[in-house]
Design an enzyme around this catalytic site. Sequence first.
Site, mmCIF file in Angstrom:
data_model
loop_
_atom_site.group_PDB
_atom_site.id
_atom_site.type_symbol
_atom_site.label_atom_id
_atom_site.label_comp_id
_atom_site.label_asym_id
_atom_site.label_seq_id
_atom_site.Cartn_x
_atom_site.Cartn_y
_atom_site.Cartn_z
ATOM 1 N N GLY A 43 -1.818 -1.148 4.815
ATOM 2 C CA GLY A 43 -0.934 -0.875 5.938
ATOM 3 C C GLY A 43 -0.311 0.501 5.985
ATOM 4 O O GLY A 43 0.046 0.983 7.048
ATOM 5 N N GLU A 94 5.400 2.737 1.811
ATOM 6 C CA GLU A 94 5.160 1.370 2.289
ATOM 7 C C GLU A 94 5.173 1.334 3.809
ATOM 8 O O GLU A 94 5.947 2.056 4.441
ATOM 9 C CB GLU A 94 6.261 0.434 1.794
ATOM 10 C CG GLU A 94 6.047 -0.105 0.403
ATOM 11 C CD GLU A 94 5.116 -1.295 0.373
ATOM 12 O OE1 GLU A 94 4.340 -1.499 1.328
ATOM 13 O OE2 GLU A 94 5.160 -2.034 -0.613
ATOM 14 N N ASP A 95 4.351 0.463 4.387
ATOM 15 C CA ASP A 95 4.400 0.269 5.829
ATOM 16 C C ASP A 95 5.626 -0.533 6.222
ATOM 17 O O ASP A 95 6.329 -0.198 7.158
ATOM 18 C CB ASP A 95 3.116 -0.390 6.341
ATOM 19 C CG ASP A 95 2.794 -1.723 5.669
ATOM 20 O OD1 ASP A 95 3.424 -2.075 4.646
ATOM 21 O OD2 ASP A 95 1.892 -2.420 6.160
ATOM 22 N N ASP A 98 10.206 -6.285 3.690
ATOM 23 C CA ASP A 98 11.011 -7.376 4.230
ATOM 24 C C ASP A 98 11.847 -8.029 3.143
ATOM 25 O O ASP A 98 12.988 -7.660 2.942
ATOM 26 C CB ASP A 98 10.196 -8.362 5.065
ATOM 27 C CG ASP A 98 8.978 -8.920 4.360
ATOM 28 O OD1 ASP A 98 8.874 -8.832 3.132
ATOM 29 O OD2 ASP A 98 8.119 -9.475 5.056
ATOM 30 N N LYS A 126 12.774 -4.482 7.360
ATOM 31 C CA LYS A 126 13.250 -5.751 7.909
ATOM 32 C C LYS A 126 14.399 -6.234 7.020
ATOM 33 O O LYS A 126 14.286 -7.237 6.312
ATOM 34 C CB LYS A 126 12.125 -6.786 7.956
ATOM 35 C CG LYS A 126 11.115 -6.543 9.042
ATOM 36 C CD LYS A 126 10.185 -7.733 9.181
ATOM 37 C CE LYS A 126 9.285 -7.572 10.386
ATOM 38 N NZ LYS A 126 8.479 -8.775 10.624
ATOM 39 N N PHE A 147 7.078 -10.197 14.459
ATOM 40 C CA PHE A 147 5.789 -9.791 13.896
ATOM 41 C C PHE A 147 5.350 -8.532 14.631
ATOM 42 O O PHE A 147 5.371 -8.479 15.856
ATOM 43 C CB PHE A 147 4.750 -10.907 14.073
ATOM 44 C CG PHE A 147 3.464 -10.628 13.361
ATOM 45 C CD1 PHE A 147 3.290 -10.999 12.039
ATOM 46 C CD2 PHE A 147 2.435 -9.970 14.009
ATOM 47 C CE1 PHE A 147 2.105 -10.717 11.376
ATOM 48 C CE2 PHE A 147 1.242 -9.684 13.352
ATOM 49 C CZ PHE A 147 1.081 -10.059 12.028
ATOM 50 N N ASP A 154 -1.287 -4.838 11.106
ATOM 51 C CA ASP A 154 -2.452 -5.498 11.696
ATOM 52 C C ASP A 154 -2.272 -6.985 11.917
ATOM 53 O O ASP A 154 -1.328 -7.598 11.431
ATOM 54 C CB ASP A 154 -3.661 -5.290 10.780
ATOM 55 C CG ASP A 154 -3.571 -6.128 9.510
ATOM 56 O OD1 ASP A 154 -2.488 -6.164 8.879
ATOM 57 O OD2 ASP A 154 -4.574 -6.769 9.149
ATOM 58 N N ARG A 160 -4.672 -1.891 13.646
ATOM 59 C CA ARG A 160 -4.004 -0.877 12.827
ATOM 60 C C ARG A 160 -3.997 0.485 13.522
ATOM 61 O O ARG A 160 -3.105 1.284 13.310
ATOM 62 C CB ARG A 160 -4.703 -0.720 11.473
ATOM 63 C CG ARG A 160 -4.513 -1.873 10.534
ATOM 64 C CD ARG A 160 -5.067 -1.536 9.147
ATOM 65 N NE ARG A 160 -5.230 -2.709 8.321
ATOM 66 C CZ ARG A 160 -4.262 -3.282 7.619
ATOM 67 N NH1 ARG A 160 -3.046 -2.788 7.646
ATOM 68 N NH2 ARG A 160 -4.509 -4.345 6.886
#
Length: 189
Positions: A43, A94-95, A98, A126, A147, A154, A160
């Site tokens: 990601g 990091e993408d 959470d 998040k 989401f 993705d 993506r």
Amino acid sequence: MSVDGFVEVVDEDRLAERVARLGERISFDYAGLDPVLVGVLQGSVIFTADLIRHVTVPAEVDFLSLTRFGGQGRVGIAMDTEVSLEGRHVIVVEDIVDTGLTLTTLRRLLEARGVASLATAALIDKASRRIVSVDLEYRGFEVGDEFLLGYGLDWEGRYRNVRSLWAVMDLPALSRDPDSFAGIAYRRR
């Protein structure tokens, strides 16, 4: 913008602006230190590529891939970096963060390698889902619990390459028809 169950939450221009600012901050903070940015696959690829273009100090880029195994969700490294991280100033890219559980484990694994310093650059935070406290020294955007698709994020390997970030308002509908987002995602400008 909202279209057929999908809402654009961060457009392409805002993404570019924020990534540029993060690159500037990293450049200032790491002047003279030769950091290595370690992107977490898959990601973070787009974010890492855009971010490194805005880092104006000597820096390396490498990647690693994580895997979860067992009923307890234990995290391991499936593909490791090629560059030795010992004694290096490491920035994990990091993408999305959470719960913080995966990133906390990754940071422990990297700290055990004797890094000189360790920081995290996360495109998406998040924070409302956080279970454990984890440092995010460089944060792009804080979002809710929706989401997200696009800019590296993705749905089963798809979308993506969408240039902005979109919230999926009806995940069951996307699950039933994964092509439902394609007409929106790839519309001509």
